[in-house]
Design an enzyme around this catalytic site. Structure first.
Site, PDB file in Angstrom:
ATOM      1  N   THR A  76       0.562  -1.144   0.013  1.00 36.47           N
ATOM      2  CA  THR A  76       0.178   0.404   0.018  1.00 36.47           C
ATOM      3  C   THR A  76       0.753   1.435   0.069  1.00 36.47           C
ATOM      4  O   THR A  76       1.527   1.201   0.112  1.00 36.47           O
ATOM      5  CB  THR A  76      -0.928  -0.479   1.515  1.00 36.47           C
ATOM      6  OG1 THR A  76      -2.367  -1.036   0.954  1.00 36.47           O
ATOM      7  CG2 THR A  76      -1.772   1.306   1.343  1.00 36.47           C
ATOM      8  N   ILE A 132     -13.400  -4.671   2.727  1.00 37.37           N
ATOM      9  CA  ILE A 132     -12.813  -3.106   2.479  1.00 37.37           C
ATOM     10  C   ILE A 132     -11.684  -2.999   3.654  1.00 37.37           C
ATOM     11  O   ILE A 132     -11.965  -4.251   4.790  1.00 37.37           O
ATOM     12  CB  ILE A 132     -13.868  -2.804   2.788  1.00 37.37           C
ATOM     13  CG1 ILE A 132     -14.922  -1.752   1.501  1.00 37.37           C
ATOM     14  CG2 ILE A 132     -13.372  -0.818   2.903  1.00 37.37           C
ATOM     15  CD1 ILE A 132     -15.990  -1.569   1.396  1.00 37.37           C
ATOM     16  N   GLY A 173      -5.084  -4.873   7.016  1.00 36.85           N
ATOM     17  CA  GLY A 173      -6.284  -3.955   7.447  1.00 36.85           C
ATOM     18  C   GLY A 173      -6.560  -4.516   8.622  1.00 36.85           C
ATOM     19  O   GLY A 173      -7.334  -3.232   9.849  1.00 36.85           O
TER      20      GLY A 173
HETATM   21  N1  ASP Z   1      -3.425  -2.651   4.326  1.00 37.78           N
HETATM   22  C1  ASP Z   1      -3.751  -2.144   3.207  1.00 37.78           C
HETATM   23  C2  ASP Z   1      -4.851  -3.736   3.603  1.00 37.78           C
HETATM   24  O1  ASP Z   1      -5.282  -4.441   4.427  1.00 37.78           O
HETATM   25  C3  ASP Z   1      -2.712  -3.361   3.134  1.00 37.78           C
HETATM   26  C4  ASP Z   1      -1.431  -2.729   3.077  1.00 37.78           C
HETATM   27  O2  ASP Z   1      -0.638  -1.712   3.359  1.00 37.78           O
HETATM   28  O3  ASP Z   1      -0.540  -3.740   2.601  1.00 37.78           O
HETATM   29  O4  ASP Z   1      -6.081  -3.340   2.289  1.00 37.78           O
END
Ligand code: ASP
Length: 366
Positions: free
Chosen positions: A223, A252, A276
């Site tokens: 991300t 989500i 997440g």
């Molecule tokens: N936080 C993101 C999610 O869970 C993934 C990531 O940070 O790479 O969608």
């Protein structure tokens, strides 16, 4: 009411800090303002990034971090607002196939792309978020349009796609995002029966669903996010992602959830990355701001407390405070990250840094 009670658990997380403000005792909720100039921090995801990451995988990501940092610094020097700066930088990161956002977005269990993003302005607390995008080139800009052109905060799936058409933002065929690399990542995640925070080599033993990477992996992408503060203490945060490899259709994550993956107010701006579900449970971004506001903690103290209370291996974040403090802690193996400040500090890193920079005296250089 004086409130300087320290958290019971002391910071353990790996961290990079550019602490440029002199601390003084503050009353609960009082914001310290030291006129420290602008500061910016960005990330390209936290996770199980092996120290053995080959140069051909490491170099392009470091180059992308360097480029995106330069874009952000130039915009701050040109007196663009922090909101403009974080959008600009996240667009650059989205356009880079090496990170899990925009062009590099990972795939759902059905082999589709569902991108999400969030942007927030600290002064006004205005914010916009989107989820379930499959054709929008820059999800972060659509999130900003939700913030500025609708009475709402969060649009998802068909409604968000329809809004994108209405606003005339750049869109492409959904197949544009389905790259051979991401097809391979999905295949490997399925073989290992994993939902991954990033690309992890398959492990042979059976793992339960919804498991984060375990330390054996080969994380490469993540991300993206950016936080910025200008010389007047105006703050903004932005985060964008493709989510988790092999996630359920319709899932989500934390990224678009205000207060989980993204938050900004008059104290700080925070963009989180990692698993997440853990980040949402801990309301990571909002908790950092709340500890500053209600407990009078510094950004460093607040972020360390929050990161250390999320299960190990699950979170990283970048944050800046109104007085120009920069912090980039994580409890994962690594986090692609970069930061710069007006007084000349600059850092790009992946793993815990030996030169972690703590500057109680603003006159010292890092
Ligand atoms: N936080 C993101 C999610 O869970 C993934 C990531 O940070 O790479 O969608």
């Amino acid at each position: 009411m004086e409130s300087r009670t320290m958290p019971t658990r002391l910071p353990e997380s790996r961290t990079t800090t550019l602490l440029r403000g002199r601390s003084r005792p503050r009353r609960c909720g009082e914001r310290e303002r030291l006129e420290m100039g602008w500061a910016i921090a960005l990330h390209g995801g936290a996770g199980d990034i092996p120290y053995s990451l080959p140069p051909e995988r490491r170099a392009p990501r470091e180059a992308a971090l360097r480029h995106c940092l330069a874009v952000g610094v130039a915009a701050l020097k040109a007196s663009r607002s922090p909101l403009d700066v974080v959008e600009l930088v996240v667009r650059e990161l989205e356009n880079c196939p090496h990170f899990n956002a925009g062009r590099g977005s990972v795939l759902t269990t059905s082999g589709t792309v569902e991108m999400e993003a969030c942007i927030m302005d600290g002064n006004t607390k205005k914010c916009g978020a989107v989820s379930g995008l499959s054709t929008v080139v820059n999800a972060i800009s659509l999130a900003r349009l939700v913030m500025e052109k609708t009475p709402h905060i969060y649009l998802a799936f068909d409604g968000a796609e329809a809004f994108a058409r209405e606003q005339g933002v750049a869109t492409v065929d959904a197949n544009h995002f389905i790259t051979p690399e991401n097809v391979e990542r999905l295949k490997q995640a399925k073989e290992a029966n994993r939902v991954q925070i990033d690309y992890t080599q398959p492990v042979k033993e059976e793992k339960p669903q919804e498991e984060a990477s375990s330390g054996k992996g080969d994380s490469q992408i993540g991300t993206v996010g950016c936080v910025a503060v200008d010389g007047s203490g105006n703050l903004a945060a932005a985060t964008s992602t493709g989510g988790l490899v092999n996630k359920m259709v319709g899932r989500i994550g934390d990224t678009p959830i205000i207060g989980a993956g993204t938050f900004a107010n008059s104290f700080c701006a925070v963009s989180a990355t990692g698993k997440g579900e853990s980040i949402m449970r801990a309301t990571v971004a909002r908790d950092v701001a709340a500890l500053m506001e209600y407990k009078g903690l510094s950004l460093k103290e607040a972020a360390a407390y929050v990161v250390n209370n999320v299960p190990k291996g699950n979170v990283g974040l970048v944050a800046v405070s109104a007085n120009g403090e920069v912090i980039m802690p994580f409890n994962t193996t690594g986090m692609f990250r970069a930061c710069a400040t007006e007084d000349g500090c600059s850092e790009i890193g992946i793993w815990p840094s030996e030169t972690d920079c703590v500057l109680p005296d603003p006159k010292r250089s890092c």
